[in-house]
Design a protein around this motif. Structure first.
Motif, PDB file in Angstrom:
ATOM      1  N   GLU A   6       0.853  -1.176   0.000  1.00 13.80           N
ATOM      2  CA  GLU A   6       0.000   0.000   0.000  1.00 13.80           C
ATOM      3  C   GLU A   6       0.891   1.229   0.000  1.00 13.80           C
ATOM      4  O   GLU A   6       1.979   1.222   0.572  1.00 13.80           O
ATOM      5  CB  GLU A   6      -0.902  -0.012   1.223  1.00 13.80           C
ATOM      6  N   PRO A   7       0.417   2.293  -0.650  1.00 16.43           N
ATOM      7  CA  PRO A   7       1.253   3.502  -0.678  1.00 16.43           C
ATOM      8  C   PRO A   7       1.405   4.094   0.727  1.00 16.43           C
ATOM      9  O   PRO A   7       0.478   4.057   1.528  1.00 16.43           O
ATOM     10  CB  PRO A   7       0.488   4.452  -1.593  1.00 16.43           C
ATOM     11  N   SER A   8       2.583   4.615   0.988  1.00 16.66           N
ATOM     12  CA  SER A   8       2.839   5.252   2.276  1.00 16.66           C
ATOM     13  C   SER A   8       2.214   6.645   2.281  1.00 16.66           C
ATOM     14  O   SER A   8       1.789   7.157   1.246  1.00 16.66           O
ATOM     15  CB  SER A   8       4.342   5.365   2.518  1.00 16.66           C
ATOM     16  N   ASP A  11       4.059   8.814  -0.063  1.00 20.63           N
ATOM     17  CA  ASP A  11       3.669   8.582  -1.459  1.00 20.63           C
ATOM     18  C   ASP A  11       2.362   9.289  -1.776  1.00 20.63           C
ATOM     19  O   ASP A  11       2.218   9.905  -2.838  1.00 20.63           O
ATOM     20  CB  ASP A  11       3.514   7.084  -1.747  1.00 20.63           C
ATOM     21  N   ILE A  12       1.410   9.195  -0.855  1.00 16.37           N
ATOM     22  CA  ILE A  12       0.114   9.846  -1.070  1.00 16.37           C
ATOM     23  C   ILE A  12       0.289  11.359  -1.117  1.00 16.37           C
ATOM     24  O   ILE A  12      -0.276  12.030  -1.991  1.00 16.37           O
ATOM     25  CB  ILE A  12      -0.887   9.415   0.017  1.00 16.37           C
ATOM     26  N   ASP A  13       1.090  11.898  -0.195  1.00 21.09           N
ATOM     27  CA  ASP A  13       1.352  13.338  -0.196  1.00 21.09           C
ATOM     28  C   ASP A  13       2.005  13.769  -1.507  1.00 21.09           C
ATOM     29  O   ASP A  13       1.648  14.802  -2.076  1.00 21.09           O
ATOM     30  CB  ASP A  13       2.244  13.736   0.981  1.00 21.09           C
ATOM     31  N   ASP A  14       2.950  12.982  -1.995  1.00 23.21           N
ATOM     32  CA  ASP A  14       3.620  13.290  -3.261  1.00 23.21           C
ATOM     33  C   ASP A  14       2.629  13.276  -4.420  1.00 23.21           C
ATOM     34  O   ASP A  14       2.691  14.133  -5.304  1.00 23.21           O
ATOM     35  CB  ASP A  14       4.755  12.302  -3.537  1.00 23.21           C
TER      36      ASP A  14
END
Length: 89
Positions: A6-8, A11-14
């Motif tokens: 799952e994206p960290s 990663d989601i913020d990026d």
């Protein structure tokens, strides 16, 4: 069975920042096109956009922050990031 990662949060913020950047670029492109349609020369539109960006940067981050942004932009220009001949890989 291989478990998908799952994206960290990073990663989601990026991804969110990337999407916001894309939306901002679309808004800027529309404003540019509107200015051109009104007969404003590209050099004048560019100068106005840079002046507004610098005023906002100074307001938000102070003169030192604006200077740091200019240094970063200089490095990016010299690296060819904004060159129309640049190809993405």
């Amino acid at each position: 069975m291989e478990r998908m990662m799952e994206p960290s949060l990073t990663d989601i913020d990026d991804m969110i920042v990337h999407e916001k950047m894309q939306a901002a670029l679309e808004h800027q492109s529309e404003a540019w096109a509107d200015g051109m349609a009104d007969g404003i020369e590209p050099e004048i539109i560019a100068d106005a956009a840079i002046a507004l960006a610098m005023r906002e940067t100074v307001r938000l981050h102070g003169e030192d922050g604006a200077e740091a942004m200019l240094k970063s932009l200089r490095e990016r220009v010299l690296a060819g990031e904004f060159s129309p001949q640049r190809t993405l890989q």
